[in-house]
Design an enzyme around this catalytic site. Structure first.
Site, PDB file in Angstrom:
ATOM      1  N   ARG A 230       0.854  -1.185   0.000  1.00  0.00           N
ATOM      2  CA  ARG A 230       0.000   0.000   0.000  1.00  0.00           C
ATOM      3  C   ARG A 230       0.897   1.244   0.000  1.00  0.00           C
ATOM      4  O   ARG A 230       1.880   1.323   0.748  1.00  0.00           O
ATOM      5  CB  ARG A 230      -0.889   0.031   1.246  1.00  0.00           C
ATOM      6  CG  ARG A 230      -2.117  -0.849   1.151  1.00  0.00           C
ATOM      7  CD  ARG A 230      -3.146  -0.288   0.169  1.00  0.00           C
ATOM      8  NE  ARG A 230      -4.356  -1.101   0.107  1.00  0.00           N
ATOM      9  CZ  ARG A 230      -4.590  -2.049  -0.809  1.00  0.00           C
ATOM     10  NH1 ARG A 230      -3.698  -2.321  -1.731  1.00  0.00           N
ATOM     11  NH2 ARG A 230      -5.734  -2.711  -0.806  1.00  0.00           N
ATOM     12  N   ASP A 253       4.289   0.306  -7.622  1.00  0.00           N
ATOM     13  CA  ASP A 253       2.983  -0.101  -8.142  1.00  0.00           C
ATOM     14  C   ASP A 253       1.847   0.557  -7.358  1.00  0.00           C
ATOM     15  O   ASP A 253       0.725   0.618  -7.830  1.00  0.00           O
ATOM     16  CB  ASP A 253       2.854  -1.633  -8.055  1.00  0.00           C
ATOM     17  CG  ASP A 253       1.605  -2.157  -8.742  1.00  0.00           C
ATOM     18  OD1 ASP A 253       1.364  -1.753  -9.900  1.00  0.00           O
ATOM     19  OD2 ASP A 253       0.883  -2.963  -8.139  1.00  0.00           O
ATOM     20  N   GLU A 258      -3.907   7.524  -5.506  1.00  0.00           N
ATOM     21  CA  GLU A 258      -4.066   6.809  -6.782  1.00  0.00           C
ATOM     22  C   GLU A 258      -5.330   7.272  -7.480  1.00  0.00           C
ATOM     23  O   GLU A 258      -6.343   7.474  -6.797  1.00  0.00           O
ATOM     24  CB  GLU A 258      -4.114   5.295  -6.537  1.00  0.00           C
ATOM     25  CG  GLU A 258      -2.795   4.763  -6.022  1.00  0.00           C
ATOM     26  CD  GLU A 258      -2.799   3.257  -5.765  1.00  0.00           C
ATOM     27  OE1 GLU A 258      -3.777   2.580  -6.133  1.00  0.00           O
ATOM     28  OE2 GLU A 258      -1.819   2.760  -5.191  1.00  0.00           O
ATOM     29  N   HIS A 277      -0.941   0.109 -10.187  1.00  0.00           N
ATOM     30  CA  HIS A 277      -1.577  -0.822  -9.229  1.00  0.00           C
ATOM     31  C   HIS A 277      -2.075  -2.086  -9.953  1.00  0.00           C
ATOM     32  O   HIS A 277      -3.265  -2.416  -9.908  1.00  0.00           O
ATOM     33  CB  HIS A 277      -2.746  -0.123  -8.505  1.00  0.00           C
ATOM     34  CG  HIS A 277      -3.072  -0.763  -7.187  1.00  0.00           C
ATOM     35  ND1 HIS A 277      -3.327  -0.045  -6.038  1.00  0.00           N
ATOM     36  CD2 HIS A 277      -3.180  -2.072  -6.832  1.00  0.00           C
ATOM     37  CE1 HIS A 277      -3.594  -0.880  -5.039  1.00  0.00           C
ATOM     38  NE2 HIS A 277      -3.499  -2.120  -5.501  1.00  0.00           N
ATOM     39  N   VAL A 278      -1.133  -2.725 -10.608  1.00  0.00           N
ATOM     40  CA  VAL A 278      -1.498  -3.921 -11.389  1.00  0.00           C
ATOM     41  C   VAL A 278      -0.711  -5.165 -10.970  1.00  0.00           C
ATOM     42  O   VAL A 278      -0.881  -6.228 -11.567  1.00  0.00           O
ATOM     43  CB  VAL A 278      -1.254  -3.702 -12.909  1.00  0.00           C
ATOM     44  CG1 VAL A 278      -2.269  -2.735 -13.491  1.00  0.00           C
ATOM     45  CG2 VAL A 278       0.178  -3.234 -13.176  1.00  0.00           C
ATOM     46  N   SER A 279       0.156  -5.020  -9.954  1.00  0.00           N
ATOM     47  CA  SER A 279       1.004  -6.183  -9.632  1.00  0.00           C
ATOM     48  C   SER A 279       0.156  -7.372  -9.194  1.00  0.00           C
ATOM     49  O   SER A 279       0.480  -8.510  -9.473  1.00  0.00           O
ATOM     50  CB  SER A 279       2.048  -5.818  -8.575  1.00  0.00           C
ATOM     51  OG  SER A 279       1.430  -5.374  -7.400  1.00  0.00           O
TER      52      SER A 279
HETATM   53  N1  LIG Z   1      -0.464  -3.863  -5.510  1.00  0.00           N
HETATM   54  C1  LIG Z   1      -1.439  -4.739  -5.604  1.00  0.00           C
HETATM   55  O1  LIG Z   1      -1.941  -4.989  -6.706  1.00  0.00           O
HETATM   56  C2  LIG Z   1      -1.868  -5.473  -4.375  1.00  0.00           C
HETATM   57  C3  LIG Z   1      -2.622  -6.657  -4.530  1.00  0.00           C
HETATM   58  C4  LIG Z   1      -2.970  -7.380  -3.406  1.00  0.00           C
HETATM   59  C5  LIG Z   1      -2.600  -6.914  -2.147  1.00  0.00           C
HETATM   60  N2  LIG Z   1      -1.915  -5.747  -2.011  1.00  0.00           N
HETATM   61  C6  LIG Z   1      -1.516  -5.280  -0.668  1.00  0.00           C
HETATM   62  O2  LIG Z   1      -0.612  -6.211  -0.100  1.00  0.00           O
HETATM   63  C7  LIG Z   1      -0.851  -6.276   1.299  1.00  0.00           C
HETATM   64  C8  LIG Z   1      -0.331  -7.567   1.878  1.00  0.00           C
HETATM   65  O3  LIG Z   1      -1.137  -8.647   1.460  1.00  0.00           O
HETATM   66  P1  LIG Z   1      -0.993 -10.107   2.118  1.00  0.00           P
HETATM   67  O4  LIG Z   1      -2.078 -10.935   1.550  1.00  0.00           O
HETATM   68  O5  LIG Z   1       0.414 -10.575   2.039  1.00  0.00           O
HETATM   69  O6  LIG Z   1      -1.336  -9.733   3.641  1.00  0.00           O
HETATM   70  P2  LIG Z   1      -1.300 -10.671   4.928  1.00  0.00           P
HETATM   71  O7  LIG Z   1      -1.320 -12.106   4.515  1.00  0.00           O
HETATM   72  O8  LIG Z   1      -2.332 -10.155   5.839  1.00  0.00           O
HETATM   73  O9  LIG Z   1       0.159 -10.392   5.546  1.00  0.00           O
HETATM   74  C9  LIG Z   1       0.531  -9.150   6.047  1.00  0.00           C
HETATM   75  C10 LIG Z   1       1.971  -9.253   6.557  1.00  0.00           C
HETATM   76  O10 LIG Z   1       2.380  -7.950   7.001  1.00  0.00           O
HETATM   77  C11 LIG Z   1       2.909  -8.073   8.330  1.00  0.00           C
HETATM   78  N3  LIG Z   1       2.668  -6.838   9.089  1.00  0.00           N
HETATM   79  C12 LIG Z   1       1.491  -6.245   9.359  1.00  0.00           C
HETATM   80  N4  LIG Z   1       1.677  -5.151  10.134  1.00  0.00           N
HETATM   81  C13 LIG Z   1       3.013  -5.069  10.361  1.00  0.00           C
HETATM   82  C14 LIG Z   1       3.833  -4.177  11.100  1.00  0.00           C
HETATM   83  N5  LIG Z   1       3.315  -3.154  11.780  1.00  0.00           N
HETATM   84  N6  LIG Z   1       5.169  -4.407  11.121  1.00  0.00           N
HETATM   85  C15 LIG Z   1       5.704  -5.459  10.449  1.00  0.00           C
HETATM   86  N7  LIG Z   1       4.983  -6.347   9.729  1.00  0.00           N
HETATM   87  C16 LIG Z   1       3.640  -6.149   9.696  1.00  0.00           C
HETATM   88  C17 LIG Z   1       2.170  -9.242   8.933  1.00  0.00           C
HETATM   89  O11 LIG Z   1       2.883  -9.721  10.062  1.00  0.00           O
HETATM   90  P3  LIG Z   1       2.410 -11.035  10.897  1.00  0.00           P
HETATM   91  O12 LIG Z   1       2.712 -12.202   9.979  1.00  0.00           O
HETATM   92  O13 LIG Z   1       3.275 -11.023  12.091  1.00  0.00           O
HETATM   93  O14 LIG Z   1       0.944 -10.885  11.154  1.00  0.00           O
HETATM   94  C18 LIG Z   1       2.118 -10.209   7.749  1.00  0.00           C
HETATM   95  O15 LIG Z   1       3.312 -10.930   7.660  1.00  0.00           O
HETATM   96  C19 LIG Z   1      -2.376  -6.139   1.390  1.00  0.00           C
HETATM   97  O16 LIG Z   1      -2.757  -5.657   2.666  1.00  0.00           O
HETATM   98  C20 LIG Z   1      -2.704  -5.169   0.296  1.00  0.00           C
HETATM   99  O17 LIG Z   1      -2.771  -3.875   0.836  1.00  0.00           O
HETATM  100  C21 LIG Z   1      -1.542  -5.031  -3.104  1.00  0.00           C
END
Ligand SMILES: NC(=O)c1ccc[n+]([C@@H]2O[C@H](COP(=O)([O-])OP(=O)(O)OC[C@H]3O[C@@H](n4cnc5c(N)ncnc54)[C@H](OP(=O)(O)O)[C@@H]3O)[C@@H](O)[C@H]2O)c1
Length: 314
Positions: A230, A253, A258, A277-279
């Site tokens: 994000r 991305d 946005e 924002h397409v990754s």
């Molecule tokens: N660009 C795009 O097209 C796109 C597409 C999909 C998603 N996204 C973004 O990618 C993000 C991540 O997705 P995901 O599915 O991997 O999420 P997820 O499975 O919920 O994992 C989030 C990770 O971030 C860690 N985290 C959260 N708060 C933290 C902090 N304060 N300090 C350090 N680490 C922290 C968590 O730690 P713990 O393991 O300890 O809980 C976990 O390892 C989404 O929230 C979304 O915003 C972007």
């Protein structure tokens, strides 16, 4: 435990027919209504027990009296976690399918850089034959911020390329793809050793400007920063300053605003690659497959995949 009756699912999404068809094929007993129009959704929302949607207008959410499960088509659900119209009793799940696709995005650019893609294309345009040695990935440090469904897929591929992979999560503990993970307080130790720093953190109050001027300035010369989680987790003004003053590159991305405003300085920097924002873009078939798998768990009374912890914010 939910009973074996025909549950009512409302799909509120762009391309509703794609979602409906994919789900109907695998879950014929679900009673499905699908639309991308708010006025049509208003008609169905009161009876819906399950909702498959991304963002839902509050006017709709307020009327979702029978809602038990909000299956979000997205991975980041910061707009839902504190929504006062979504009672705590409603289970919210995120879609966890984006990791593979986002790992492809990250390695598309890493491989393009190390194999000197831009140089060879330019040489080709000019008819120049100039064999240069590529860089290697073996032994390079890949640092992944956020080891959730996305970070772990990226880490796994880094290991397959022989990279030294390190990662950071909120609650440090061993993670198969990286070994011992770092915690937030280790961030300043991680950054200077990273050849590739991949930020795939969710946006929460704790991660706002997680990478600020101080942290970004720690990137070593030649390092590449990826921002795919994000935009608000990076101080974008600070990033522009650091990109101007240091020999680093960034593949971005996601952005604080946005679409990225036309006047953003980022557009003018040569050491930046910008994508809109397409990754990890929506793939209806994959989303529906994951949804139906989860629905089958729900029917069995099992725990759902990707439950959002609304206190943690992700
Ligand atoms: N660009 C795009 O097209 C796109 C597409 C999909 C998603 N996204 C973004 O990618 C993000 C991540 O997705 P995901 O599915 O991997 O999420 P997820 O499975 O919920 O994992 C989030 C990770 O971030 C860690 N985290 C959260 N708060 C933290 C902090 N304060 N300090 C350090 N680490 C922290 C968590 O730690 P713990 O393991 O300890 O809980 C976990 O390892 C989404 O929230 C979304 O915003 C972007």
């Amino acid at each position: 435990m939910p009973s074996q009756k025909n549950h009512r699912l409302l799909i509120y999404h762009r391309d509703p027919e794609l979602y409906e068809e994919a789900i109907r094929r695998r879950a014929p007993r679900l009673e499905i209504h699908s639309t991308e129009k708010t006025d049509e959704a208003l008609f169905w929302i009161e009876e819906a027990e399950i909702l498959l949607a991304w963002k839902l207008p509050d006017d709709l959410l307020k009327k979702a009296r029978k809602l038990a499960w909000f299956a979000s088509t997205g991975a980041g659900n910061e707009h839902l976690v504190n929504n006062p119209h979504l009672p705590e009793t409603v289970i919210v799940t995120k879609t966890t399918i984006y990791g593979e696709m986002m790992a492809e995005y990250v390695f598309a650019y890493i491989l393009y850089f190390i194999r000197r893609g831009a140089k060879h294309l330019e040489d080709q345009r000019r008819g120049v034959w100039d064999p240069v040695r590529p860089e290697r990935l073996r032994g390079k440090v890949l640092a992944v911020l956020g080891l959730g469904s996305i970070g772990r897929e990226i880490a796994k591929r880094g290991r397959q390329f022989g990279m030294k992979v390190i990662g950071l999560k909120r609650s440090p503990e061993p993670v198969e793809e990286v070994g011992e993970a770092f915690g937030p307080s280790d961030l300043e130790e991680m950054i200077p050793i990273a050849d590739y720093l991949v930020n795939c953190l969710p946006y929460t109050p704790e991660t706002y400007h997680f990478l600020g001027q101080k942290e970004l300035a720690l990137l070593k010369e030649g390092a590449v920063l990826f921002s795919i989680g994000r935009g608000k987790t990076i101080d974008q003004e600070a990033l522009v300053r650091v990109l101007r003053s240091k020999k680093i590159r960034a593949v971005l991305d996601v952005f604080e605003t946005e679409p990225l405003p036309r006047e953003s300085k980022l557009w003018t920097l040569e050491n930046v690659i910008i994508t809109p924002h397409v990754s990890g873009i929506n793939m209806p078939e994959e989303i529906c497959e994951a949804f139906v798998d989860n629905y089958e768990r729900w029917l069995r009374g099992g725990s759902l995949v990707g439950v959002v912890d609304r206190k943690k914010g992700y």
